[in-house]
Enzyme design. Structure first.
Site, PDB file in Angstrom:
ATOM      1  N   HIS A 140      19.608 -19.522-109.193  1.00  0.00           N
ATOM      2  CA  HIS A 140      18.565 -18.487-109.171  1.00  0.00           C
ATOM      3  C   HIS A 140      17.667 -18.762-110.371  1.00  0.00           C
ATOM      4  CE1 HIS A 140      21.944 -16.095-107.363  1.00  0.00           C
ATOM      5  NE2 HIS A 140      20.998 -15.524-106.655  1.00  0.00           N
ATOM      6  N   ASP A 200      19.092 -17.376-113.572  1.00  0.00           N
ATOM      7  CA  ASP A 200      20.338 -18.001-114.050  1.00  0.00           C
ATOM      8  C   ASP A 200      20.019 -19.086-115.055  1.00  0.00           C
ATOM      9  OD1 ASP A 200      21.575 -16.695-111.921  1.00  0.00           O
ATOM     10  OD2 ASP A 200      21.620 -18.497-110.657  1.00  0.00           O
TER      11      ASP A 200
HETATM   12  C1  XUL Z   1      25.456 -12.346-102.991  1.00  0.00           C
HETATM   13  C2  XUL Z   1      25.173 -13.765-102.719  1.00  0.00           C
HETATM   14  C3  XUL Z   1      24.079 -14.382-103.523  1.00  0.00           C
HETATM   15  C4  XUL Z   1      23.224 -15.349-102.786  1.00  0.00           C
HETATM   16  C5  XUL Z   1      22.073 -15.887-103.573  1.00  0.00           C
HETATM   17  O1  XUL Z   1      26.493 -11.812-102.248  1.00  0.00           O
HETATM   18  O2  XUL Z   1      25.832 -14.397-101.919  1.00  0.00           O
HETATM   19  O3  XUL Z   1      24.677 -14.986-104.616  1.00  0.00           O
HETATM   20  O4  XUL Z   1      23.967 -16.444-102.346  1.00  0.00           O
HETATM   21  O5  XUL Z   1      21.249 -14.893-104.072  1.00  0.00           O
END
Ligand code: XUL
Ligand code: CO
Length: 438
Positions: free
Chosen positions: A100, A103
């Protein structure tokens, strides 16, 4: 140097490996049905659980040594994290990572700062990728942690929040593009509601459709060739998420004319939370033509929340692997370990052991599924079951050769009296149970 530097590079050492820090099944160059194991599985490590989560839970503080984390992440801390992440990735030997925006980058209070900070870390990531050969499976923007997103991002009642989300996605999509990411993911963690009493569901869906259309347009404008993926999840953090499962995502995409543009990133435990089998979600996505990628993890059979545990049961995963193999495998997708350690797993070795176990589990399921496909048993059981549809009568119905009245007349006049044939379910299940890999 990083906290992972004491761990030797992880290699395949076979079933009799003398160390736990080795692959017992995953032999990346081993050929399976004409393709290298690594190329079937396309494993990725996620940045957020592995490097950005200190081991907190809703009752307790962080437990894991993650010296690069703190209330305000500076560029130095972000780079220290990057150093550790790529040290880990190159020792583990997986081809991909996922992240992300927040992150990876230094903390930012304004969008101007956000744009600058994601740009700075992008350059450092690009250097690490070039030095190690690790590639980007997908990037995504976090549109759910900051308080501004508590009422939704694209589906917020406030258009200024929508605009913030648009900006974050723009920067992250462009960064993903420049880093040669193979996909871009949107998980609608806050795109849903806590109470329908204060929610205009139709308006929110229209906003979400508008948002996604803008993302797709921008993808084409910048020439991003990767796949845009939506990740379904039924609830948590909201009471109801609009992307509750693959079928709901498909209905949404087709309402807004996006079904050719967007695919799905299916997560194992999100399927479980939706009350569906993981393999059901894959089969549905394949049927709708929107299968993209997989987030690999599992829940706990005795509770109903997202525990994000590493998979360890190859037999459970064999039906999903059969579908993947029969569909020809991933195009741009892969198996991303969206899984995290338990809070007591405080040793640097634990993150390796968790991923090794997960990757070996996938490799075992891959071998099981391939061996089963090679016998042809399941395929012929299924073909036999539908044999009638390949005969003259079945083909004629399928080709529109009867209208409802004509078919009714035919059924009556021919005195049709169909008999139930065995579905052979127990045999199918025993083929899975006995498919243990060699
Ligand atoms: C949340 C989830 C996230 C997504 C990316 O449950 O799976 O981590 O994969 O935002
Ligand atoms: Co996920």
């Amino acid at each position: 140097m990083s906290i992972f530097s004491t761990i030797p590079p992880i290699r395949f050492a076979g079933a009799d490996a003398r160390t736990d820090l080795a692959y017992r099944v995953y032999d990346k160059d081993r050929m399976v049905l004409g393709r290298r194991m690594q190329d079937w599985l396309r494993c990725a490590v996620c940045y957020w659980h592995s490097f950005n989560w200190p081991g907190t839970d809703i009752f307790g503080a962080g437990t894991l040594p993650r010296p690069w984390l703190g209330p305000h992440v500076t560029q130095d801390m972000a780079e220290q994290k990057l150093e550790a992440a790529f040290d880990f990735l190159s020792r583990l030997g997986t081809p991909y990572f996922t992240f992300h925006d927040v992150d990876a980058m230094a903390g930012a209070a304004s969008l101007r700062e956000h744009e600058a900070n994601i740009g700075r870390i992008e350059q450092a990531i690009a250097q690490k990728m070039a030095a190690t050969g690790v590639k980007l499976l997908w990037g995504t923007a976090n549109l759910f942690s900051h308080p501004r997103y508590a009422a939704g991002a694209a589906t917020s009642p406030n258009p200024e929040v929508f605009a913030w989300a648009a900006a974050q996605v723009r920067y992250c999509l462009e960064t993903t593009h420049r880093l040669n990411g193979e996909n871009y993911v949107l998980w609608g963690g806050r795109e849903g509601y806590d109470s329908l009493l204060n929610t205009d569901l139709k308006r929110e869906l229209d906003q979400y459709g508008r948002f996604l259309s803008m993302v797709v347009d921008h993808k084409h404008k910048i020439g991003f060739k990767g796949t845009i993926l939506i990740e379904p999840k039924p609830f948590e953090p909201t009471k109801h998420q609009y992307d509750r499962d693959v079928a709901a995502v498909y209905a949404f995409l087709s309402k807004y004319g996006l079904e050719q543009q967007v695919k799905v990133n299916i997560e194992v435990n999100h399927a479980t939370l939706a009350g569906l089998d993981f393999e059901h979600e894959i089969a549905a996505a394949l049927a709708y033509g929107i299968f993209g990628s997989i987030d690999m993890n599992r829940g706990d059979p005795r509770n109903g929340w997202d525990t994000d545990q590493f998979p360890n049961n190859a037999q459970d995963l064999t039906p999903a692997m059969l579908l993947l193999l029969q569909s020809g495998g991933f195009a741009t997708g892969g198996f991303n370990f969206d899984a995290k350690l338990r809070r007591q797993s405080v040793d640097p070795a634990d993150l390796f052991l968790a991923h090794i176990a997960g990757i070996d589990t996938l490799a075992r399921a891959l071998l099981n599924a391939a061996a089963l496909l090679e016998t042809g048993r399941l395929q012929s059981l299924r073909e036999e079951r539908y044999a009638g549809w390949r005969g003259e009568f079945g083909l004629r119905i399928g080709a529109g050769g009867y209208d409802l009245a004509a078919l009714a007349d035919h059924a009556r006049d021919a005195g049709l009296d169909p008999r139930l044939a065995s579905g052979r379910q127990e045999l199918c299940e025993s083929l899975i149970a006995n498919s243990a890999s060699r």
